[in-house]
Design a protein around this motif. Sequence first.
Motif, mmCIF file in Angstrom:
data_model
loop_
_atom_site.group_PDB
_atom_site.id
_atom_site.type_symbol
_atom_site.label_atom_id
_atom_site.label_comp_id
_atom_site.label_asym_id
_atom_site.label_seq_id
_atom_site.Cartn_x
_atom_site.Cartn_y
_atom_site.Cartn_z
ATOM 1 N N GLY A 273 48.269 32.894 30.288
ATOM 2 C CA GLY A 273 47.878 31.932 31.316
ATOM 3 C C GLY A 273 48.576 32.162 32.650
ATOM 4 N N GLY A 274 48.442 31.186 33.512
ATOM 5 C CA GLY A 274 49.108 31.195 34.807
ATOM 6 C C GLY A 274 48.785 32.416 35.645
ATOM 7 N N ALA A 275 49.847 32.991 36.210
ATOM 8 C CA ALA A 275 49.699 34.135 37.111
ATOM 9 C C ALA A 275 49.100 35.344 36.399
ATOM 10 N N GLU A 276 49.435 35.518 35.124
ATOM 11 C CA GLU A 276 48.882 36.656 34.387
ATOM 12 C C GLU A 276 47.370 36.520 34.216
ATOM 13 N N ARG A 277 46.933 35.309 33.960
ATOM 14 C CA ARG A 277 45.495 35.059 33.840
ATOM 15 C C ARG A 277 44.810 35.388 35.150
ATOM 16 N N GLU A 278 45.376 34.938 36.256
ATOM 17 C CA GLU A 278 44.803 35.220 37.573
ATOM 18 C C GLU A 278 44.788 36.717 37.868
ATOM 19 N N GLN A 279 45.826 37.419 37.453
ATOM 20 C CA GLN A 279 45.874 38.866 37.638
ATOM 21 C C GLN A 279 44.744 39.533 36.859
ATOM 22 N N ALA A 280 44.505 39.069 35.638
ATOM 23 C CA ALA A 280 43.431 39.632 34.822
ATOM 24 C C ALA A 280 42.079 39.441 35.508
ATOM 25 N N VAL A 281 41.856 38.249 36.029
ATOM 26 C CA VAL A 281 40.601 37.966 36.739
ATOM 27 C C VAL A 281 40.477 38.884 37.951
ATOM 28 N N PHE B 106 34.790 45.831 39.120
ATOM 29 C CA PHE B 106 33.358 45.755 39.426
ATOM 30 C C PHE B 106 33.097 45.703 40.923
ATOM 31 N N ASP B 107 34.099 46.035 41.709
ATOM 32 C CA ASP B 107 33.996 46.080 43.176
ATOM 33 C C ASP B 107 33.631 44.737 43.793
ATOM 34 N N PHE B 108 34.076 43.663 43.175
ATOM 35 C CA PHE B 108 33.923 42.336 43.761
ATOM 36 C C PHE B 108 35.251 41.935 44.371
ATOM 37 N N ASP B 109 35.199 41.230 45.497
ATOM 38 C CA ASP B 109 36.437 40.710 46.074
ATOM 39 C C ASP B 109 36.866 39.498 45.281
ATOM 40 N N SER B 110 38.167 39.388 45.056
ATOM 41 C CA SER B 110 38.666 38.271 44.251
ATOM 42 C C SER B 110 38.811 36.991 45.069
#
Length: 90
Positions: A70-78, A85-89
């Motif tokens: 969770g947390g920051a690691e989850r956001e990093q995964a996203v 897929f060449d999408f901006d986060s």
Amino acid sequence: MIEDIKKRALHRTAILEGQLRGVARMIEGEDYCMDIITQSRAIQKSLESLNRLLLENHLRTHVTDMFENGGAEREQAVDELLKAFDFDSR
């Protein structure tokens, strides 16, 4: 890496190496352009296959752990998946 995926990915890279050498020979031999393009497109499909294997491994290993943490690691995964897929986060 998951052992089965690793074996398949290494096999795919060996195929890609051969395909690239073949295209180089075709260019050197000045083969018909459409034949070279056909082989180049086959290489692109092989690369896509390799990328699917690598993405599968990443999802089954790293991403699973990152989401569980969770947390920051989850956001990093996203962010990593969006980048893959060449999408901006954001």
